[in-house]
Design an enzyme around this catalytic site. Structure first.
Site, short mmCIF file in Angstrom:
data_model
loop_
_atom_site.label_atom_id
_atom_site.label_comp_id
_atom_site.label_asym_id
_atom_site.label_seq_id
_atom_site.Cartn_x
_atom_site.Cartn_y
_atom_site.Cartn_z
N THR A 97 10.50 -1.42 11.05
CA THR A 97 9.82 -0.13 10.89
C THR A 97 8.41 -0.12 11.44
OG1 THR A 97 9.14 -0.80 8.71
CG2 THR A 97 11.14 0.52 8.86
N THR A 173 10.99 -7.35 8.41
CA THR A 173 10.42 -8.40 7.56
C THR A 173 11.46 -9.26 6.85
OG1 THR A 173 10.22 -6.83 5.74
CG2 THR A 173 8.28 -7.16 7.14
N ASP A 174 12.67 -8.75 6.66
CA ASP A 174 13.64 -9.48 5.83
C ASP A 174 13.87 -10.90 6.32
OD1 ASP A 174 13.88 -7.37 4.18
OD2 ASP A 174 16.06 -7.13 4.38
N LYS A 251 9.07 -14.85 2.72
CA LYS A 251 8.92 -13.53 2.09
C LYS A 251 9.21 -13.71 0.61
CE LYS A 251 10.38 -8.70 2.49
NZ LYS A 251 11.31 -7.72 3.09
#
Lengths: 428, 625
Positions: A97, A173-174, A251
């Site tokens: 995104t 980001t995952d 993360k």
């Protein structure tokens, strides 16, 4: 996307058309909106003139098509002008995104990745560098595969060897830390910065972290660093970003801006107005970068937990060339898994132990289970993160399948993934 | 009033938990430890463009500090977690209100993101959805339509502004808010008051809305024929509504008159040039403290000609004046304290000769006026710019704008009317189908409206209409019925909840702190004869200062507690025996005088009626022996 009953009632009407829905004494007028694939087939969605969307049940409804969809006018942005003194960097897009544009009419988010679009959205970038953008592909990061890692590694090497002063990779980001770690292992003789960046709030929202992260990443791409790093918000505030070594980052939160944390290490630096690097890092130098994109994809990441079925491991032994265990505590597995491990040893499957505690180092000589595993040839993964060990084992097995060589490479620090000393302040 | 059209936008907070998380909808008065710095960046429009002005503000360093009271806010308010599923209780309450307003619930609710980048929402947008459409209410003047009823999140609470930083507290963010918009169907100030009252009563009838200052906000839209839509915010007092509307209509009337006169005088927009003249030297030895202070601080006196405006800027104190409009623009847009205009000069220490000198320097003709600003140069320039902008509107009549109500029913300029907000779907939330079954359920259990309830209270509890109305409009209507069920004394319960509490409050007791449970205990004690009704105020006073205590504890502390029936009997016998002669002489007629003696001891501790009954029994049994 309209199906079933709704599609039948809509007839010729298309998304974007102005329609009137008549239902008994009720009448609604607005622009037909697309319907989420998860929605039922009994409602149509229209945008009223006041900007609100509502869903109308189609049973007994009649649709009048008032006007055809207006073809959206494309908008072009002026080619940005850069100061020739600024260093040139390349921003590679892979999805996520960080660079997307909302279609207010439909709510759909589209990638927006031309240089002009990016500079229009984040003009501050032009103060940092001469920016060139290139969209490699546009996928959600959960759909990344080792094939994508290879492609990104090759493209990065091409850009750096082609004169870019640094590269930024925009990534969902995952699984960003997987890709970043993979590049850290694959890019040999890295002499310039490779900066992974993402956003936890999509760029269509005013509160998005995308712009700040992107500006910080661009700054790091022009810095003195010659490593693969991840640059993201360091706290929940919009004040600074942290620079994490790709092989030490994870993360750690599903939604916060500061989800990325360095594990078993301190961040390499911080970015606000300027880049501040601290600790030991590899400095920028001259030289050709080389992407060694050999990867053995038959590697499994095997999580150990009470009640874990030995069959699951047997299956992995049948299928894979390498297994990274995420063991308990100092690096243990239940006795029930030992037969499968023994068989793995016999069949030449490389095995590496890491810990589900994430923090800390495995030590398999303290308890008898650990000693038995060592005897069965399980390689202690030191203080490597499970995911990093997984990526590293793919890389190492891509280079050699000889047990002794694999063992030696897995125990050697190749890209900052193993620290020699466990520092007290690296657990916080 | 000719051509008057009024509409409302009413915002009411709900007393449920927050709309998209499980936090309590309560404000927190303590400054929290956790504070976070955030920025909001203007986003791209439909066409991918960015609002340049807003981006400039951002790049200049405008930022927000959010105070995070952790007892009433979580990651959702911090914009660090996606919204949870919408609070069903809030949806149900909104639907209930919609049905009471004769509106048609939508079949499927879609939450939208409405872009707001003043920092009042951490996300940069407000989540809002249409719940129902096409409602109406009946007034004594006819129908007033209600086109939309929305459910949305309340914004964060602004604490203060410090330069480029604005501080908000997140306690208020996310409290569910019902927004009721009426059409401009209201044609008189009194009808407006009636509409506001009626909608307010319908909202409160649900029992699920918050009460108290700031929990309901009425924005009034007012226009007259030839005028323009003006939105008035910050109306707190229902009774002020008619006066506010009258004053606004009068203001628009006056502005229309001024525009007509300017037209008659042939004033053209092109004549209103932004060409201020520095007149500082005229004030070298001025008597005006304001001007001399500004000049001594290195400021300037700037004057601007307003051609043809003579006599149209000033006016009587209570009347709307163009001068106040010019001053308010200058105040809001340039932050100056005030301006001078030629209709009010000489005055304020500015002499006739100074006025003349300015007139000469600006080469004023007969009908021309001027405005004077004494301030730091940049501020003064901005102020003059604002004055010219406003003066240009004066040629056209009434500018569309948002104004804020003052306590005297006048209004002040706040900002231009906001344009249509950018809105797009909230993709973090799935649309929500409003099932027919839910609507049927809600329809079957709609709360009693105030008028119905008042009638029932009069009939069922034998209250006067006035007292019944007071109970129904108070926050205690539900408690009232519960207490009557306990103590069976409707009038006593009602006067306690209404009159006694009001009096105690007036005397400064914090009666709002008393728990509902305390009232239950209080009336149980009365029902059981453990406490006399005369002691109620005393108990409530004690409870208001220590609400954590039980009624029994308070009674003990005050020495009000328990005379058992046996103890009263004993005391009665003692009094009878001590006055044996008198009793024998008067027979049963001794009861009244003896009662006085007994009550000296028992007043406030045992109900008089109970004492009398026991005394009469004891008297009879004594006389028998």
């Amino acid at each position: 996307m309209y199906r079933g009953e709704a599609a039948k009632v809509l007839g010729e009407a298309k998304v974007g058309d102005r329609i009137r829905v008549l239902k008994g004494e009720r009448s609604y007028e607005g622009v037909l909106m697309p319907r989420s694939e998860l929605g039922d087939d009994k409602h149509v969605v229209i945008k009223l003139d006041n900007g609100y969307n509502i869903g109308i049940e189609v049973t007994g409804a009649r649709i009048e098509r008032l006007a055809q969809a207006e073809v959206a006018k494309g908008v072009s942005f002026p080619e940005p002008e850069f100061s020739p003194e600024k260093p040139e960097i390349t921003i590679l897009g892979t999805g996520g995104t960080i660079a997307s544009k909302i279609d207010y009419a439909t709510g759909a988010v589209h990638p927006s990745f031309s240089t002009a679009e990016i500079i229009n959205a984040v003009p501050e970038l032009a103060q940092v560098a001469r920016v060139r953008t290139k969209l490699l592909f546009n996928i959600l990061s959960e759909n990344m595969t080792p094939e994508h890692w290879k492609k990104i590694a090759r493209e990065v090497a091409k850009e750096l060897n082609g004169g870019a002063y640094g590269t930024v990779v925009a990534h969902g980001t995952d699984t960003m830390s997987f890709t970043a770690a993979a590049l850290a292992f694959m890019l040999k003789n890295l002499t310039k910065p490779v900066v992974f960046v993402g956003s936890q709030r999509s760029s269509d929202r005013p509160s998005s972290d995308a712009a700040l992260n992107l500006i910080a990443a661009a700054k790091v791409a022009t810095s003195d660093l010659a490593e693969v790093v991840v640059v993201m918000h360091s706290t929940t505030q919009d004040t600074a970003c942290a620079i994490h070594r790709a092989t030490k980052v994870r993360k750690m939160h599903s939604s916060r801006r500061d989800a990325f944390k360095s594990i078993n290490a301190l961040p390499l630096g911080e970015v606000d107005e300027e880049v501040r690097l601290f600790g030991n890092y590899k400095k920028r130098s001259e030289g050709e970068v080389y992407a060694d994109s050999r990867l053995e994809e038959r590697v499994a990441l095997f999580k150990v937990y009470p009640g874990v079925s030995p069959e699951l491991l047997e299956y992995c032994v049948d299928r894979y060339r390498g297994i990274v265990f995420e063991g308990t505590g100092l690096g243990h597995v239940p006795e029930s898994l030992l037969p499968a491990i023994e068989r793995a040893r016999e069949e030449g499957v490389a095995m590496v132990m890491t810990t589900s505690t994430l923090y800390g180092r495995v030590d398999m000589k303290v308890y008898s289970t650990g000693r038995r595993l060592l005897n069965l040839g399980v390689i202690p993964g030191e203080d490597m993160l499970p995911e990093v060990a997984y990526v590293k084992l793919m890389h190492v097995l891509g280079v050699t399948q000889n047990y002794e060589e694999v063992r030696s490479l897995m125990l050697r620090n190749l890209a900052g993934e193993i620290t020699e000393r466990t520092l007290a302040n690296a657990f916080y | 009033m000719e051509g008057l059209r009024v509409g409302f936008e009413i915002h009411q907070q709900l007393a449920t938990r927050k709309l998209f998380c499980n936090c309590e909808s309560e404000l927190s008065e303590e400054e929290p430890e956790l504070k976070i710095i955030r920025r909001l960046r203007p986003t791209q429009s439909e066409l991918g463009e960015i609002d340049r002005a807003a981006l400039q503000e951002y790049l200049k360093g405008k930022y927000y500090e959010y105070e995070v009271p952790e007892e009433v806010s979580c990651l959702v308010e911090m914009d660090e977690e996606p919204p949870h599923n919408v609070n069903r209780e809030a949806v149900k309450t909104a639907l209930q209100v919609a049905l009471l307003l004769n509106a048609q619930p939508v079949d499927e609710i879609h939450f939208m993101r409405k872009i707001v980048i003043d920092g009042s929402n951490t996300s940069g947008f407000q989540r809002t959805a249409i719940i129902a459409m096409d409602g109406y209410i009946e007034t004594s003047q006819g129908k007033v339509r209600i086109p939309t009823i929305c459910l949305e999140e309340e914004a964060a609470r602004k604490i203060r502004e410090e330069g480029s930083k604005t501080v908000y507290r997140l306690d208020r963010l996310g409290i569910p808010l019902i927004e009721i918009s009426t059409s401009p169907d209201i044609t008189s100030p009194e009808e407006a008051r009636e509409v506001a009252l009626k909608i307010g009563e319908i909202l409160r009838a649900t029992g699920k809305v918050k009460r108290g200052i700031g929990t309901i906000r009425q924005d009034i839209n007012v226009s007259i024929a030839g005028g323009a839509r003006v939105e008035i915010k910050g109306v707190q007092e229902l009774n002020l509504i008619p006066k506010i509307i009258e004053k606004e209509a009068e203001r628009q009337r006056k502005l229309i008159d001024i525009a007509q006169e300017l037209k008659r005088r042939g004033v053209k927009e092109a004549q209103l040039e932004l060409s201020p003249v520095d007149v500082s030297e005229i004030f070298a030895s001025t008597q005006s403290k304001l001007v001399s202070r500004a000049l001594s601080k290195g400021g300037v006196a700037l004057a601007i000609k307003l051609p043809g405006f003579k006599g149209l800027i000033g006016g009587a104190k209570d009347e709307p004046r163009l001068g106040s409009e010019l001053a308010q623009y200058a105040r809001v847009k340039a932050g100056v304290g005030g301006i001078f205009h030629s209709d009010e000069l000489p005055g304020y220490g500015i002499s006739a000769s100074e006025v003349e000198a300015i007139a000469e320097k600006l080469s004023l003709a007969n009908n021309d006026a001027f405005v004077l600003v004494a301030e730091a140069r940049e501020k003064a320039l901005k102020a003059i710019e604002a004055v010219v902008e406003r003066a240009r509107y004066a040629l056209k009549g009434v500018p569309e704008e948002t104004r804020v109500a003052q306590s005297d029913a006048s209004t002040r300029y706040m900002r231009p009317l906001p344009g249509a907000a950018r809105m797009y779907p909230e993709t973090d939330l799935a649309p929500f189908v409003v099932e027919d079954r839910l609507i049927a359920e809600l329809r079957a259990s709609l709360p009693e409206l105030y008028e119905e309830k008042i009638a029932r209270f009069v009939k069922q509890y034998n209250l006067s209409k006035e007292l019944a109305a007071q109970v129904v409009r108070s926050p205690h209507a539900e408690l009232f019925e519960e207490l009557v069920a306990i103590a069976a004394k409707p009038r006593l319960v009602a006067t306690t909840l209404i009159a006694t509490l009001r009096e105690l409050k007036r005397e400064g007791y914090e009666v709002d702190r008393i728990r509902e449970d305390s009232f239950r205990e209080l009336f149980s004690a009365i029902a059981e004869g453990k406490l006399a009704k005369e002691a109620i105020p005393e108990v409530l006073m004690a409870l208001s200062s220590s609400p954590e205590r039980s009624v029994a504890e308070v009674m003990q502390k005050l020495g009000l507690e328990g005379f058992s029936e046996e103890e009263v009997r004993k005391l009665a016998r003692k009094v009878i025996e001590e006055r044996a002669d008198f009793v024998r002489e008067r027979g049963e007629g001794a009861a009244k005088p003896l009662m006085g003696v007994l009550m000296k001891e028992l007043r406030g501790r045992v109900e008089g009626r109970v004492v009398m009954k026991i005394l009469e029994e004891e008297l009879r049994s004594y006389l028998k022996t």
